[in-house]
Scaffold this active site. Sequence first.
Site, PDB file in Angstrom:
ATOM      1  CE  LYS A 191      11.924 -50.927 -91.590  1.00 42.21           C
ATOM      2  NZ  LYS A 191      12.818 -51.056 -90.470  1.00 42.21           N
ATOM      3  NE  ARG A 193      13.540 -58.832 -96.508  1.00 39.18           N
ATOM      4  CZ  ARG A 193      14.715 -58.200 -96.451  1.00 39.18           C
ATOM      5  NH1 ARG A 193      15.450 -58.105 -97.527  1.00 39.18           N
ATOM      6  NH2 ARG A 193      15.153 -57.677 -95.334  1.00 39.18           N
ATOM      7  CG  ASP A 221      20.460 -51.293 -80.736  1.00 39.33           C
ATOM      8  OD1 ASP A 221      21.660 -51.033 -80.554  1.00 39.33           O
ATOM      9  OD2 ASP A 221      19.963 -52.384 -80.405  1.00 39.33           O
ATOM     10  CB  SER A 222      22.271 -50.850 -85.539  1.00 31.51           C
ATOM     11  OG  SER A 222      21.086 -50.727 -86.310  1.00 31.51           O
TER      12      SER A 222
HETATM   13  C1  R5P Z   1      11.849 -50.972 -83.292  1.00 30.49           C
HETATM   14  O1  R5P Z   1      10.756 -51.454 -83.206  1.00 30.49           O
HETATM   15  C2  R5P Z   1      12.279 -49.795 -82.491  1.00 30.49           C
HETATM   16  O2  R5P Z   1      11.229 -48.887 -82.284  1.00 30.49           O
HETATM   17  C3  R5P Z   1      13.456 -49.096 -83.143  1.00 30.49           C
HETATM   18  O3  R5P Z   1      13.037 -48.612 -84.416  1.00 30.49           O
HETATM   19  C4  R5P Z   1      14.620 -50.023 -83.326  1.00 30.49           C
HETATM   20  O4  R5P Z   1      14.902 -50.716 -82.147  1.00 30.49           O
HETATM   21  C5  R5P Z   1      15.848 -49.252 -83.770  1.00 30.49           C
HETATM   22  O5  R5P Z   1      16.891 -50.146 -83.972  1.00 30.49           O
HETATM   23  P1  R5P Z   1      18.104 -49.828 -84.961  1.00 30.49           P
HETATM   24  O6  R5P Z   1      18.611 -48.443 -84.602  1.00 30.49           O
HETATM   25  O7  R5P Z   1      19.099 -50.915 -84.679  1.00 30.49           O
HETATM   26  O8  R5P Z   1      17.574 -49.869 -86.366  1.00 30.49           O
END
Ligand code: R5P
Length: 311
Positions: A191, A193, A221-222
């Site tokens: 990713k 920017r 998470d989200s």
């Molecule tokens: C980030 O470094 C973690 O390994 C996960 O990719 C991240 O915490 C996932 O978060 P979300 O589901 O909110 O994008």
Amino acid sequence: MMKLLSGNSNRPLAEAIAGFLNLTLTKATVRRFADMEVFVEILENVRGEDVFIIQSTSFPANDHLMELLICIDALNRASARRITAVIPYFGYARQDRKPGPRTPISAKLVANLITKAGADRVLTLDLHAGQIQGFFDIPTDNLYSAPVFERDIHENLHGESPVIVSPDVGGVVRARQLARRLNADLAIVDKRRERPGESEVMNIIGTVEGRACILVDDIVDSGGTLCNAAQALMEKGAKSVAAYVTHGVLSGGAVARVADSALRELVITDSIDPTEDVEKAPNIRVLPIAPLIAEAMRRIAKEESVSSLFD
Ligand code: R5P
């Protein structure tokens, strides 16, 4: 003798672990006073015992952390011989460095709290970053769900060779480990920017066209990271995209986001007790992690090698 105690964060997992070890959970009450202070009372003798307290510091993280600390204190004052904090999901792990000036390193603070409360050792699973192990100045075993995922991938891909994909540059080591176990190719979602204010561009490093892709991560998470990566892979011509993630944090509207995404399936473990929403989700499947954790606990109790579980 080995004794198991459970906090309130994931009782079904603690019961499953107890089942694998042919033990029953030690009788205890972990409850709240009217003002929500935590109160713990261990209702069996633990003097001289090798006690394992099972508690994920998942949502609500602060309550579950406090329960863990107070349980450790109670065990210490009850003269347990050795206390192992079994933390299948170690919350606060993402705060493992200073992202800017005048910010905390909360993962280190939480490690200090657990140690100071009186834990003798820690057993955890897929730490967000391996070096968090070093935040504890007590022996810490970090288990990997890779063998559990590997078995499930073999069973579900029916001989097809997948491409293992890291959804960001930070997760490459984890993805590479699984790719090596499966003798599979590796790809990376990068990713970027290019300029402030411009939207992120997703570049795929590796070949995914026509291939069954498997995203691997430690935390969902989200769901944003996974769903965006799945979309980018499909746009690059992937045949299908599934994801294997150890800890299903799944906050807010994550379950709906995953349901509406390009992900064929999201596979998580029960390191965090799945909510009803997760259980009913059309494309989320939960793999039991109790057999792996129970076996590691048995080995710790018998002073046998834990690392050989992953050979
Ligand atoms: C980030 O470094 C973690 O390994 C996960 O990719 C991240 O915490 C996932 O978060 P979300 O589901 O909110 O994008």
